[in-house]
Design a protein around this motif. Structure first.
Motif, PDB file in Angstrom:
ATOM      1  N   ASP A 197      77.908 -17.370   2.825  1.00 42.71           N
ATOM      2  CA  ASP A 197      79.213 -16.913   3.036  1.00 42.71           C
ATOM      3  C   ASP A 197      80.037 -16.819   1.933  1.00 42.71           C
ATOM      4  O   ASP A 197      80.086 -17.397   0.865  1.00 42.71           O
ATOM      5  N   THR A 244      78.450  -7.842  16.549  1.00 40.04           N
ATOM      6  CA  THR A 244      78.093  -6.849  15.778  1.00 40.04           C
ATOM      7  C   THR A 244      77.007  -5.697  15.908  1.00 40.04           C
ATOM      8  O   THR A 244      77.146  -4.541  15.621  1.00 40.04           O
ATOM      9  N   LYS A 282      86.754 -13.387   5.362  1.00 36.37           N
ATOM     10  CA  LYS A 282      85.712 -14.227   5.311  1.00 36.37           C
ATOM     11  C   LYS A 282      84.377 -13.304   5.898  1.00 36.37           C
ATOM     12  O   LYS A 282      84.636 -12.761   6.907  1.00 36.37           O
ATOM     13  N   PHE A 283      83.222 -13.638   5.090  1.00 38.45           N
ATOM     14  CA  PHE A 283      82.077 -12.721   5.551  1.00 38.45           C
ATOM     15  C   PHE A 283      80.872 -14.021   5.514  1.00 38.45           C
ATOM     16  O   PHE A 283      80.653 -14.670   4.314  1.00 38.45           O
ATOM     17  N   GLN A 284      80.191 -13.801   6.652  1.00 38.21           N
ATOM     18  CA  GLN A 284      78.953 -15.014   6.822  1.00 38.21           C
ATOM     19  C   GLN A 284      77.896 -14.514   7.603  1.00 38.21           C
ATOM     20  O   GLN A 284      78.122 -13.773   8.718  1.00 38.21           O
ATOM     21  N   ASN A 285      76.712 -14.810   6.849  1.00 39.04           N
ATOM     22  CA  ASN A 285      75.520 -14.265   7.566  1.00 39.04           C
ATOM     23  C   ASN A 285      74.465 -15.225   7.711  1.00 39.04           C
ATOM     24  O   ASN A 285      74.316 -16.053   6.647  1.00 39.04           O
ATOM     25  N   ALA A 318      83.052 -12.590  10.345  1.00 43.17           N
ATOM     26  CA  ALA A 318      83.562 -11.338   9.466  1.00 43.17           C
ATOM     27  C   ALA A 318      84.762 -10.696  10.039  1.00 43.17           C
ATOM     28  O   ALA A 318      85.051 -10.110  10.948  1.00 43.17           O
ATOM     29  N   LEU A 326      75.049 -11.653  11.692  1.00 47.78           N
ATOM     30  CA  LEU A 326      76.519 -11.716  11.120  1.00 47.78           C
ATOM     31  C   LEU A 326      77.000 -13.098  12.000  1.00 47.78           C
ATOM     32  O   LEU A 326      76.990 -12.543  13.257  1.00 47.78           O
TER      33      LEU A 326
END
Length: 443
Positions: A105, A209, A116-119, A133, A130
């Motif tokens: 992330d 998503t 924030k972006f977290q995968n 996001a 995801l």
């Protein structure tokens, strides 16, 4: 005259030189000021972080890897009755290794804006993998968030998976009462008032998503912290939510998973499963929470009551049912550390070890979930029996070797009860037991 001309030349030369030096000094000072305004600091302690010297920009990188291994002791069926739960062959994945989480992330803050972006690479293919996001902005006393994130409901639900005490969350979370609805898309607003009262409201789609925008969810959470000092924290809170499912959205249902992540999924009711003329398929959930931390000991518990619309039909009429779930949990840092209270979440986190040998934590939790309306005539659980209840006792040991490295050992004692199938028949149980071990790396 030549002397005057020479003197003027010297003065001109000196003046020009002085001016040049002034301009150079000014340029240098401007350069220093520009450099100072746009200078960045790179930190690695606790995880990679880039910060501007003026404090208006920050970028934080994170990652976590949770590798689990499980050993199951399935229950043996009674030959006189149909098996259920772990008594059924191949009712759950085999024991062995399981890559539980593989997060990466990045979180960015620029003035009052954040992102924030977290995968989770262990969760399958993108974009279904995801997790978070979203884009956020400070608005008034709180923060407005738009995107995919966790709805504001439940203390243990909002705790980080890096900081939960047991390997899995209890039945008052998306492991049970909000089955499968941990990450959803929508709009939320949260904040903290007077450093004692926390609040959060959200309007979400019952989707993430990799799904169409469908269904709806709305609700909110309030919590009160009379005092929050290290080793002396008291917390009270409650939340309320309404989930209205559609044919294309996540279902409004309760599915309790007992025996750990790879254990048994037991349905406790699905809204709309007994649909007739009205077609209502809503879930209304109220949840209360309390916690107290005193020195190295932390006590916490939550109670959830959830009404599911039209879970079954009795005598040709649609009927609703109510599921209750609660847990009580205690933990003790043998080595003297104290749990950290995170006010931005309204939940507890874990401390850094104070010894070179790390920190040792012991924990125990009792967890129960049941459909209160299950009977021989009303059958929201679809078992055709008199009862629908799951109880789990979890014993846990955590060794925090150092910051970012933790080993977890959990032992589950489960008791899934479906009651009897009529007069003169015995109550039936599934008594699965499981040992699970986790290696956790994170920054």
């Amino acid at each position: 005259m030549r002397r005057n001309q020479l003197r003027n030349k010297i003065n001109l030369s000196a003046g020009s030189t002085l001016n040049i030096l002034k301009y150079c000094a000014l340029t240098l000072l401007m350069g220093i000021n520009m450099t100072a305004a746009y200078a960045f600091t790179i930190e690695t302690k606790g995880g990679p972080k880039i910060k501007s010297n003026d404090g208006n920009f920050e970028m934080v990188f994170g990652a976590r890897a949770h590798l689990d291994v499980h050993s199951f002791n399935d229950d043996k069926p009674n030959p006189g009755y149909p098996p259920f739960g772990s008594q059924v062959p191949d009712s759950h994945p085999d024991g062995g290794f399981n890559f539980r989480r593989g997060y990466t992330d990045v979180t960015v803050r620029y003035y009052d804006l954040s992102f924030k972006f977290q995968n989770d690479f262990a969760a399958g293919t993108f974009p279904g993998s995801l997790r978070e996001a979203w884009v956020g902005a400070k608005l008034g006393p709180g923060q407005l968030t738009i995107g995919q994130f966790k709805p504001y409901r439940g203390m243990e639900e909002l705790a980080s998976s890096n900081e939960i005490t047991m390997m899995e969350r209890p039945s008052t979370t998306s492991t049970g009462i909000y089955a499968g609805r941990q990450w959803m898309m929508g709009v939320g607003y949260k904040g903290l008032y007077a450093n004692k009262f926390g609040y959060g409201v959200d309007i979400m789609s019952l989707a993430h998503t990799d799904m169409p925008i469908a269904g709806s969810s709305y609700g909110g959470r309030l919590f009160w912290v009379p005092f929050a000092e290290e080793g002396n924290t008291l917390h009270f809170g409650f939340s309320y939510s309404v989930d209205d499912a559609s044919s294309e959205s996540l279902a409004a249902k309760v599915v309790d998973v007992y025996g750990g992540r790879r254990g048994i999924s037991k349905s406790l009711g699905i809204a709309g499963a007994g649909i007739g003329s009205s077609g209502d398929n809503k879930q209304f959930t109220f949840e209360a929470e309390a916690a107290y931390s005193l020195g190295p000991v932390t006590l916490q518990g939550e109670y959830a009551n959830s009404r599911l619309d039209n879970t079954h039909v009795v005598g040709g009429a649609q009927k609703d049912s109510t599921v209750q779930a609660y847990y009580v949990q205690a933990s003790w840092f043998v080595t003297g550390e104290r749990s950290i209270y995170r006010k931005e979440r309204g939940a507890f986190g874990k401390p850094k070890p104070i010894s070179k040998w790390g920190a040792l934590e012991l924990a125990i939790r009792y967890d129960l979930a049941e459909n209160l309306n299950q009977s021989l005539t009303a059958d929201p659980c679809r078992t055709g029996t008199s009862k629908c209840q799951v109880q789990v006792i979890t014993l846990g040991t955590n060794w925090y070797v150092r910051e970012g490295l933790r080993f977890m050992l959990n032992y589950y004692l489960t008791d899934a009860v479906i009651g009897n199938a009529g007069a003169g028949t015995p109550d039936r149980k599934d008594t699965l037991s499981v040992i699970s071990f986790r290696t956790q790396l994170s920054f």
